[in-house]
Structure formats: structure tokens, C-alpha cells
Scaffold this active site. Sequence first.
Site, PDB file in Angstrom:
ATOM      1  N   LEU A  17      -6.817  -5.851  -4.265  1.00 16.89           N
ATOM      2  CA  LEU A  17      -7.282  -4.639  -3.589  1.00 16.89           C
ATOM      3  C   LEU A  17      -6.443  -3.429  -3.949  1.00 16.89           C
ATOM      4  O   LEU A  17      -6.930  -2.297  -3.939  1.00 16.89           O
ATOM      5  CB  LEU A  17      -7.251  -4.839  -2.069  1.00 16.89           C
ATOM      6  CG  LEU A  17      -8.232  -5.856  -1.492  1.00 16.89           C
ATOM      7  CD1 LEU A  17      -8.029  -5.989   0.012  1.00 16.89           C
ATOM      8  CD2 LEU A  17      -9.676  -5.454  -1.799  1.00 16.89           C
ATOM      9  N   GLY A  20       1.522  -1.250  -5.114  1.00 16.64           N
ATOM     10  CA  GLY A  20       2.441  -0.128  -5.053  1.00 16.64           C
ATOM     11  C   GLY A  20       3.850  -0.604  -5.320  1.00 16.64           C
ATOM     12  O   GLY A  20       4.079  -1.711  -5.819  1.00 16.64           O
ATOM     13  N   GLY A  21       4.821   0.245  -4.976  1.00 18.19           N
ATOM     14  CA  GLY A  21       6.201  -0.074  -5.251  1.00 18.19           C
ATOM     15  C   GLY A  21       6.714  -1.278  -4.480  1.00 18.19           C
ATOM     16  O   GLY A  21       7.651  -1.941  -4.908  1.00 18.19           O
ATOM     17  N   MET A  22       6.122  -1.575  -3.321  1.00 19.93           N
ATOM     18  CA  MET A  22       6.587  -2.679  -2.498  1.00 19.93           C
ATOM     19  C   MET A  22       5.934  -4.006  -2.846  1.00 19.93           C
ATOM     20  O   MET A  22       6.506  -5.061  -2.619  1.00 19.93           O
ATOM     21  CB  MET A  22       6.323  -2.367  -1.019  1.00 19.93           C
ATOM     22  CG  MET A  22       7.078  -1.178  -0.480  1.00 19.93           C
ATOM     23  SD  MET A  22       8.839  -1.515  -0.277  1.00 19.93           S
ATOM     24  CE  MET A  22       8.810  -2.625   1.126  1.00 19.93           C
ATOM     25  N   GLY A  23       4.714  -3.979  -3.383  1.00 22.88           N
ATOM     26  CA  GLY A  23       4.026  -5.223  -3.677  1.00 22.88           C
ATOM     27  C   GLY A  23       2.556  -5.023  -3.899  1.00 22.88           C
ATOM     28  O   GLY A  23       2.125  -3.962  -4.349  1.00 22.88           O
ATOM     29  N   VAL A  25      -1.714  -5.995  -2.563  1.00 20.34           N
ATOM     30  CA  VAL A  25      -2.624  -6.371  -1.477  1.00 20.34           C
ATOM     31  C   VAL A  25      -3.835  -7.052  -2.108  1.00 20.34           C
ATOM     32  O   VAL A  25      -4.408  -6.537  -3.073  1.00 20.34           O
ATOM     33  CB  VAL A  25      -3.071  -5.152  -0.649  1.00 20.34           C
ATOM     34  CG1 VAL A  25      -3.987  -5.598   0.487  1.00 20.34           C
ATOM     35  CG2 VAL A  25      -1.867  -4.412  -0.087  1.00 20.34           C
ATOM     36  N   ASP A 132       3.036   8.475   7.954  1.00 22.71           N
ATOM     37  CA  ASP A 132       2.445   8.633   6.617  1.00 22.71           C
ATOM     38  C   ASP A 132       0.931   8.799   6.723  1.00 22.71           C
ATOM     39  O   ASP A 132       0.174   8.198   5.963  1.00 22.71           O
ATOM     40  CB  ASP A 132       2.787   7.421   5.745  1.00 22.71           C
ATOM     41  CG  ASP A 132       2.495   7.669   4.263  1.00 22.71           C
ATOM     42  OD1 ASP A 132       2.483   8.842   3.857  1.00 22.71           O
ATOM     43  OD2 ASP A 132       2.290   6.685   3.525  1.00 22.71           O
TER      44      ASP A 132
END
Length: 720
Positions: A17, A20-23, A25, A132
Site C-alpha cells: 500500500l 516511507g522512512g520508517m517502513g 504498509v 501531522d
Amino acid sequence: MLCVGDVFAGYVIERVLGGGGMGEVYLARHPRLPRSVALKLLNVDFATDTEIRGRFEREADLIARLDHPNIVSVYDRGVEDGRMWMSMQYIDGIDASAVDPAPLPPQRAVHIVGEIAKALDFAHSTGVLHRDVKPANIMIARPAPGYGERILLADFGIGRLRDDTGHLTRTGHLTATLSYASPEQLSGATPGPRSDQYSVACSLFWLLCGTTPFAAESVAAVVAGHLHYPPPPVSARRPFLPPALDGVLFRALAKNPDERFGSCTEFAQAAASALAVPTAVVPPEPTRAQMPAAEARRPWRRMARWRLPAAAAGLVVVLAAVIGIVWATTSSGSSGSSSTSSTTAPTSKPAIPPAAVVSGMQPIGELDEQGNLVGSTVPGPYPAVDGPVNCAPVSIAMAGPLSGANAVLGGNVLGGVRLAVDQFDRKNPGCQVTVKNYDTLADPIKAAQLAPAIVADASTVALIGPTFSGETQATGQTFSNAGLPFLSPSATNVTLLSHGWHSFFQGLAMDTLQAPGMARYLVAKGYHHVCVVADNSDYGAGLARATTQSLGGASLSSCAVTVQTGAKDFGDAVKEITAAAPDAVFYAGYYTESGGLLQQLRAAGSTAVFASGDGSFDPGFLSGAGSAASGALLSCLCGPASAPFDFDYRTLINTAPGVYSPEAYDLTAIVLHGIASGHVTRADLLRYIQSYSGDGIAHSYRWTSTGELAEPRIWLYKAR
């Protein structure tokens, strides 16, 4: 990266889906219940970072408390194979950033914000901030039978208990998107519920105007706008909006949080009430063409050259470190002489994210002939305007089909030319440039008849066109003999380079680059069993041969299928393809068949990646394939635009830009750069272009002696 069919923590992966920088989805099937979920995974290298792990676990715990119809629910969390994960409610729909603000009724924009206001006020009542809020985090679910549209707020990923004094980031929580961030977030002050209200107001501003309040070309200017300057009135940008709405937004966007509304719902209700105030002009369906000119729309462009207060200047350095700002620079240019030394683009500005010229086709990046992905941002400055300068009046000719069956393509090119000249003329009242149009009807004979008149006009110092390769073949020698620079944004036949024309310049790569670039990209991505399918046109057959050759051993001879142009039933082809069990299918042909073929492949259970060339780069492919189009890869010699270019184009031309509009703009801008630097004769301008090197909004431009781009590339797109 997980693959389709993988099982993680009991969930079966269906597709990606986002990331990003964290992981990442994923869409995944629940291990026990008959439903799909959004499965969020942190990158594996974060597993041992106790700070990141604390942030992730706190995020899940906080959101799990928020049981509200306008908030995306969290179902579960855990750790599996060293990766932290969280399962969330899957929303079948789009996020608000994908909405086109131009036709969006203001009442619906306010309704969307009103629903998000309910979610935020509920979260605030439990002690949770979002931090955010932006259109990309506002989900618009598809209406279910018997129910209306649902609006939900997602990604409380940096939400935190208001009274929590812990620090989950060493650099100070500056993870909000700058365009929607509150002054207190940017200045390091403690945020509160009214910080979220500020971000909601910025989001409403975008939904109403198609731009944020302090849109600018540099981070410094965006930050300065949020910290020090009042927001522009929305009624000035869209005259049919009531001035009462200006006052509502002024209050919600106040620099001091105490001066804002008491709650997000109070703000949304005030906005709805303001819309009820009658105005002098209320068009039934507003478009971007009704918005004011770009200069009035983006007054903050000029702020990039202003000196910032010391605190704000220091903040920019911190922001650059925190969010990884990438600056794209070009060499500054040039004198007013007609020197033959290398000529470079005369400005230096940050890169602008690319935007598709065909809605639903997301630009991924540029491919070289070896299939390497060599760029993913539009490189050049925009707007590409020099001045103010003085010069004698000159003209630029445009030659292409402006009537008949191919008028759309000609109109795309003319629109790009007109936008560049309009921006230049407004900046340079003492150096006016006129556009002179020549309608070739896409007919080489007609083009040849017009060519003598074009070269006989002494005021014409350059030509953008001809549009088609056939027209160019018929006229090139005439233009070359006259020393008239002619720059084609769309003619790509490789034989055009063989005539020895000394004043010819191509605006994009040759046809011959498309097959090797795409084929080698697929192989590099691990696709080693590729079916090459062609239609029975000359274009399809030629592209299929070149692609098969470039694939080498990765091409499956067992499914080298040909389909008939005009076909609707692809049952036989689908059987051959599915029997071969490829991991990818490359279609060489036109959108009139490729969309239907892909739809029937998916219906037959094929999950192979679908790729195609520029014959499928058309809205007709998306409509023909329907939901099956999602994830398809398409190459095009044509480059993307940018959101500012799209907005300005619609404002001036009264329609959306199309294929080759960005190239036409770039080539015209190069001519205008030359004029602004004193190259106002054909001979001087020709020398200027021959030595030019610089970035445009669609491509980088530098030419060989034959007029071919020195670094030709194609663009890769993904269907959404």
C-alpha cells in the site's frame, strides 16, 4: 520487502500500500477473520533501537484508545522476525491529496474538514495530538451500498500524550510536513490542540485553492511564511469564495495559538457559516482556469531572496538535517555575448516533485539505455524566467496540428510554448516575445508549404516544432538552410539525425531507447520469465522485436503472442500467457487493446507484473483496464510536469497540460534564456543552443552535433 502471498505474523500479504522512512504498509488478509487489514511494518534495522521501538509501541497504544468513526482503528501490534508490526483498519478509497481541488465544490471541502475536526476534537479530549494533519492523512472511503461517504483521519504516528514529557526523537519532533506545520512546531515551542487546528486550516486552504498558504520554492521561504507573514486571502485566489471565509482562515492560521478558535469543530462550523454568505460571483462548477495569475497566487516566491531572522535561519539548518532535504542546483549563467563556450541554465533552485501529465500515471523516475533508474525528481527550476531585460521585439514560431484529428497533441505543444512566453513577457516588459502559430494539420505536405513563410519572417528567431517526425522530415532542410533553430518537443524518429541539419534539436529521446531501457529494467528487478505480447501494428511488431532482443534469455518464447488491433476478446492470448506462468508481461502495442488484455489477465488469476510502452500511455488504458491497471508499469519518452506547472498551465490555457506540454515549455524556455542573455539573432541563438547545458522540468538538455540529446532517457510511470 514482503511479496504477494508471504505470511507475516499470520497475515497473508496481498499487495503493497505504501512506504516511507520508517517502513512499509501492506494490504493483508486477517489470519482468522474474513477481512483485509493494513499491516504496518517497521524497517528491520529499527528493531534494536529502543527509542524507535518506544515510539512505535506508544503510537499503537495511543491510537488503540481512539474509538471514533472518523479515526482509522488499530487492531493489534507485536514483533515478528525482529520487526515490529501493527494491524489497522483498511480503508478502501483515496486520500485527500489525490483529490483535484479545481472541480471540488467548496461545500464539500468544508465537509471533509468538518469530519476531520470531529476526529481531532475527540482525540484532544483523550489527551492525544496528531501533529501531522495534512491531505495525505485524510482518507476518503468509497461509499458502501446504503451509506454515504466516510472521512477518516489516519497516521497518528507522531501523536503523543499532551502531558508526556518524554522525548522520542533527539531532534525535537519536527516530523510534520512543513507546508502544514504550525508556527509552534517550527519554532520549537510546545504544540497543543490548536496546533492541529492550524494544520487543518492549511489543509482546507489546499482543498479550496490547490496550494498551501505559504507555498514557495525554498524551505526558508515556507518557514518564514508560517512564522512571520499573514496568509493570503482565499477570495483573492478564487473570487467566487466569500470574503467572510478569509476572516475564518485568518483566525485559524493566527501565529499565536491563543488567537485561534477554541476547537477544530468551532473552526469548521465557522467556515461552513462563511460559505453561506452570498458573493457577487458564484459559478456552479469552478475550475483552476478561473483562478488568478501565478504571480498573485504565489507571492512567497520572492521571499527566498530575503534575509531571515537568525532563529529562522538556524531552524532551516535543523530541518535540513531532520527531514533530509535534497537540493538540486544548476550552474548559473551567462553573459550577453554570443560566445560559443558552454552555456548553462541561469538559475539555481530546489528540485520540484514530478506530477503526471496523464492523470493516474505516477512518475517513478528516468531510465537510461541500460535500464538504470537514474532520477526520480523533476530536475530544473520553475518558472524558468529571466529578467528584467530589454531587447527589440522578436517572435518564436510554433508549427504543429492545431486543427483536425491530431489537434490535441498540437494544442499540448502550443500550451507549453504560450506558458513560457507569457511568464517571460510579464517579467520583461522591455523585451516582448510573440508566439506565431502555424497549423500543419499533421500533414508533411502542408508543413512543407508553410516552411518558406516561417523562415521568411525576419522577426522569427526560433521554431518550436514541427510536432511529428513526418512533418520534420519534410521541412528540416528548409529550416537548416535558413539557419533557423528548430526544436521539436515530440519528433523521435532516429532517421531525423542522419540528414546533417545543423540547426535541429530533439526535445526527448529516440524511439530506439524505449525497448532496451524497459527490458533491462525488468531484468534488473528480477523478472526473468517475461512474455512479450504485441499487437499487429508496425509499432507493436517493431517494439516487440527490440524488447525481445534486449530481454535475451529472460524472454519466454512459449508466450510470444500477437493480438489483433480492435480486438475485445483476448481469451486465446490469456490462455497462452497464463500457461507459461510468467513473472512479467510486456505489451508492445496501443492502449486500445492493452487495457482490456490486462483486465482479462487479472480475471484469469495472473499476478504477473504488466509493463508496456508509450502506446499504452493514455487515459484509455486506465479506463480499459479498470482496477486491474493498478501497479502496471509504463514507459514514455515524454517527461512529467510539476504541480506548480500544472496549476499555471490550467490558469493560462484553461485546460490541463498533456503529453509533450512540459517538453514544449522547456525548449521555449531555453530559447528565452538565450534571448534574455543577448542572443537575439538566429545565428547567435543557434550558437547559444548548441552549447547549452541545463535542466528543464521534464528532462536535462544538452545536445550532440546531430541534434540528439547527449544523455537521452525515458520516463517510467506506475498506474495508480
